[in-house]
Scaffold this motif. Structure first.
Motif, PDB file in Angstrom:
ATOM      1  N   UNK A 109       1.766  -2.984  -6.429  1.00 26.55           N
ATOM      2  CA  UNK A 109       2.591  -2.006  -5.724  1.00 26.55           C
ATOM      3  C   UNK A 109       2.032  -0.613  -5.959  1.00 26.55           C
ATOM      4  N   UNK A 110       1.639   0.045  -4.886  1.00 22.42           N
ATOM      5  CA  UNK A 110       1.096   1.400  -4.965  1.00 22.42           C
ATOM      6  C   UNK A 110       2.151   2.352  -4.411  1.00 22.42           C
ATOM      7  N   UNK A 111       2.764   3.125  -5.270  1.00 23.99           N
ATOM      8  CA  UNK A 111       3.857   4.047  -4.910  1.00 23.99           C
ATOM      9  C   UNK A 111       4.995   3.308  -4.191  1.00 23.99           C
ATOM     10  N   UNK A 112       5.618   2.317  -4.846  1.00 25.68           N
ATOM     11  CA  UNK A 112       6.619   1.493  -4.158  1.00 25.68           C
ATOM     12  C   UNK A 112       7.908   2.226  -3.808  1.00 25.68           C
ATOM     13  N   UNK A 113       8.200   3.332  -4.496  1.00 26.69           N
ATOM     14  CA  UNK A 113       9.437   4.055  -4.181  1.00 26.69           C
ATOM     15  C   UNK A 113       9.155   5.401  -3.529  1.00 26.69           C
ATOM     16  N   UNK A 141      12.160   2.287   5.667  1.00 26.45           N
ATOM     17  CA  UNK A 141      10.910   1.666   6.108  1.00 26.45           C
ATOM     18  C   UNK A 141      10.131   1.137   4.905  1.00 26.45           C
ATOM     19  N   UNK A 142      10.143   1.882   3.797  1.00 23.22           N
ATOM     20  CA  UNK A 142       9.450   1.440   2.588  1.00 23.22           C
ATOM     21  C   UNK A 142      10.044   0.133   2.070  1.00 23.22           C
ATOM     22  N   UNK A 143      11.347  -0.008   2.173  1.00 20.74           N
ATOM     23  CA  UNK A 143      11.991  -1.239   1.710  1.00 20.74           C
ATOM     24  C   UNK A 143      11.591  -2.432   2.579  1.00 20.74           C
ATOM     25  N   UNK A 144      11.407  -2.203   3.880  1.00 17.40           N
ATOM     26  CA  UNK A 144      10.937  -3.273   4.764  1.00 17.40           C
ATOM     27  C   UNK A 144       9.546  -3.728   4.335  1.00 17.40           C
ATOM     28  N   UNK A 145       8.695  -2.773   3.985  1.00 20.03           N
ATOM     29  CA  UNK A 145       7.339  -3.105   3.537  1.00 20.03           C
ATOM     30  C   UNK A 145       7.368  -3.941   2.263  1.00 20.03           C
ATOM     31  N   UNK A 146       8.225  -3.569   1.318  1.00 16.39           N
ATOM     32  CA  UNK A 146       8.327  -4.327   0.070  1.00 16.39           C
ATOM     33  C   UNK A 146       8.852  -5.735   0.352  1.00 16.39           C
ATOM     34  N   UNK A 149       0.822  -1.213   0.000  1.00 17.85           N
ATOM     35  CA  UNK A 149       0.000   0.000   0.000  1.00 17.85           C
ATOM     36  C   UNK A 149       0.855   1.261   0.000  1.00 17.85           C
ATOM     37  N   UNK A 150       0.259   2.409  -0.338  1.00 17.94           N
ATOM     38  CA  UNK A 150       1.030   3.649  -0.393  1.00 17.94           C
ATOM     39  C   UNK A 150       1.332   4.249   0.975  1.00 17.94           C
ATOM     40  N   UNK A 171       0.522   3.674   8.287  1.00 20.92           N
ATOM     41  CA  UNK A 171      -0.796   3.343   8.806  1.00 20.92           C
ATOM     42  C   UNK A 171      -1.307   1.991   8.324  1.00 20.92           C
ATOM     43  N   UNK A 172      -0.959   1.599   7.096  1.00 13.45           N
ATOM     44  CA  UNK A 172      -1.571   0.406   6.516  1.00 13.45           C
ATOM     45  C   UNK A 172      -0.577  -0.709   6.205  1.00 13.45           C
ATOM     46  N   UNK A 173       0.701  -0.394   6.206  1.00 13.18           N
ATOM     47  CA  UNK A 173       1.657  -1.400   5.760  1.00 13.18           C
ATOM     48  C   UNK A 173       2.536  -1.986   6.838  1.00 13.18           C
ATOM     49  N   UNK A 174       2.872  -1.209   7.857  1.00 13.21           N
ATOM     50  CA  UNK A 174       3.857  -1.634   8.839  1.00 13.21           C
ATOM     51  C   UNK A 174       3.374  -1.374  10.260  1.00 13.21           C
ATOM     52  N   UNK A 175       3.925  -2.133  11.201  1.00 16.23           N
ATOM     53  CA  UNK A 175       3.772  -1.829  12.623  1.00 16.23           C
ATOM     54  C   UNK A 175       5.079  -1.164  13.038  1.00 16.23           C
TER      55      UNK A 175
END
Length: 528
Positions: A439-443, A421-426, A351-352, A356-360
């Protein structure tokens, strides 16, 4: 050091900041002149947000000098900075979802809206909020709506509008405005609005503009300062500087010509059975009659302005939004039900909104990476126990492959920069080796050097036979990575554009399809 063409309005000299054993800033310099737009760039973790935190009163500094109009300052809070004439748009919109838009607009400054009887003059507050949004080119937002109902792009637009409006409200004629990646969550239309606002601020405010989008920096700034590993390693006038030079300063190497790895883009045979079929899908009161197919190994980009329906289409495929009509099929089997049902069918979704929606964010890297796979990949035969060793090895592998900068896999995600943090989500979703990856706004918030690692991974995922749906407001990225681009306008698929290697569509042509009759704003390549 390159100096501004006008007298320094804001000058940071030799600023040092340490967090525990980590020396985040090692004596950095930052100078911006009155009426000047300064670009500040660097990889994730280079110290960009830290220096803005110091200037805006969010963090104290250990040593060095911070001056405004030649006078030493040390703001203790963000409101202290506001009183000095310093304003900031934060990387993640600093808004409270439970409040209405107009209640967020001047949060903390409500005393400026007191009526004669001492109550809050809500009518005036709503009116000034509406005026602020209109001035910033943001129309169509009901200021009485709950902020949580807004899209990420709308939230960021509200944050941008309120910062410039607060300067006017406090009667600061020549403010210092700090923009920390303000365009990250914006679609093309809202980004254009911001760039026009930036042009209006030129000559009126001293602006520091942080962005990972180097073309944006080159189009809009007078000078550029480069941070690397907590040091200021370069100061350049924008005129005469190119993207390759900036990449070299940021990353320490020359940017490859094959940045988007086009040579690894797979040709898909016409008779290849589709991995993903979307059949006449509608939903969320936005999307209508959307149909598309994605073959194994194919990357299909979704383009469109904010609210066009492109994001909803990705959410329906992922199971986040229930369709009101139509079907989603993976390998010929219809998929319906909850997000969990879609995950079990082989669909993964990045998610983008990672926080809020991808990680704790309070949990560790390893806890986040294993989260989507606890029920199967890391489940042991003994009930209630997890294969912790396997999860740790998988996390360590992705830390290496994605270049995640962290103190260790047990560090909380909240301690990472936005890009890491974004890389952890991916990594969390790549671990599942999905049949379909959305993938919604992966970078989003990821620096130009680290993006190469993500692009490599996406090419590898596609080569392994995964069908990839890419939603991105970064048009060069969308064009560079996609085999085909599906354009969504007003809730309907309006065009499909082929994007083969060596014959990629033009960015301006794509914008014209997304916004019929629109033209890109005129922004000078060189200024000063």
């Amino acid at each position: 050091m390159s100096t501004p063409t006008t007298e320094p309005r804001l000058q940071a000299t030799g600023i040092v900041k340490t967090f525990g054993n980590n020396r985040a800033l090692k004596g950095v310099d930052l100078v911006v002149g009155d009426g000047e737009v300064l670009g500040l760039i660097g990889e994730n973790g280079a110290g960009k947000s830290t220096i803005l935190n110091i200037v805006s009163g969010v963090l104290p500094y250990d040593s060095g000098s911070l001056r405004l109009d030649g006078r030493e300052i040390a703001p203790k809070t963000y409101q202290d900075a506001n009183r000095l004439g310093i304003f900031r748009v934060f990387q993640d919109a600093a808004l409270i979802d439970s409040l209405a838009v107009y209640e967020n607009a001047f949060f903390g400054w409500e005393h400026l809206f007191r009526s004669r009887t001492g109550g809050l003059d809500r009518r005036r507050l709503k009116r000034i909020t509406e005026e602020a949004l209109h001035t910033a080119g943001v129309d169509g937002i009901d200021v009485t709506l709950s902020t949580g109902a807004l899209t990420p792009g709308q939230k960021q637009s509200v944050d941008i509008a309120r910062v410039t409006a607060l300067a006017e409200l406090l009667e600061v004629e020549r403010p210092v405005v700090l923009f920390d990646e303000p365009t990250t969550a914006l679609d093309q239309e809202h980004e254009d609005n911001f760039l026009r606002l930036l042009q209006r601020l030129r000559g009126v405010a001293a602006v520091v503009f942080v962005s990972h989008r180097l073309p944006e920096i080159l189009q809009t700034t007078d000078r550029i300062t480069v941070f690397k590993d907590g040091e200021s390693v370069g100061h350049r006038p924008t005129a005469g500087t190119d993207e390759g030079e900036l990449h070299r300063l940021m990353v320490g190497r020359v940017r490859t010509q094959n940045y988007y790895r086009e040579q690894a883009q797979r040709d898909v045979a016409a008779d290849t059975p589709p991995r993903l079929v979307v059949d006449r899908v509608a939903g969320a009161g936005v999307l209508a009659d959307a149909s598309l197919e994605v073959a194994p190994g194919e990357i299909v980009g979704l383009a469109g302005t904010e609210g066009s329906g492109k994001r909803v289409l990705g959410e329906i495929i992922a199971g986040v939004v229930r369709p009101t009509e139509g079907r989603v099929l993976v390998n010929g089997e219809e998929v319906s039900g909850s997000v969990g049902d879609h995950v079990r069918a082989g669909i993964a979704y990045v998610p983008p909104d990672r926080s809020e929606k991808g990680l704790i964010t309070s949990a560790s890297l390893v806890e986040n990476v294993q989260l989507a796979s606890l029920h199967d990949r890391f489940a042991t035969k003994r009930v209630g126990l997890w294969a912790v060793g396997l999860a740790r090895k998988a996390t360590e592998r992705y830390v290496t492959e994605l270049g995640i900068v962290a103190e260790g896999i047990d560090a909380p995600v909240s301690s990472l920069s936005g890009g890491n943090a974004q890389k952890v989500l991916i990594a969390k979703w790549l671990l599942r080796q999905p049949q379909v990856l959305i993938l919604d706004e992966p970078t989003q918030g990821v620096d130009t050097g680290a993006r190469e690692g993500i692009y490599d991974l996406l090419r590898q995922v596609a080569a392994a036979g995964t069908a990839v749906i890419l939603v991105s407001d970064d048009l060069p990225e969308l064009i560079g990575l996609s085999n085909r681009i599906v354009v969504i306008t007003n809730g309907r698929i309006s065009a499909t554009v082929d994007a083969p290697p060596g014959a990629k569509p033009d960015e301006h042509d794509l914008v014209a399809r997304m916004i019929p009759g629109a033209t890109r704003p005129t922004v000078p390549t060189t200024v000063g």
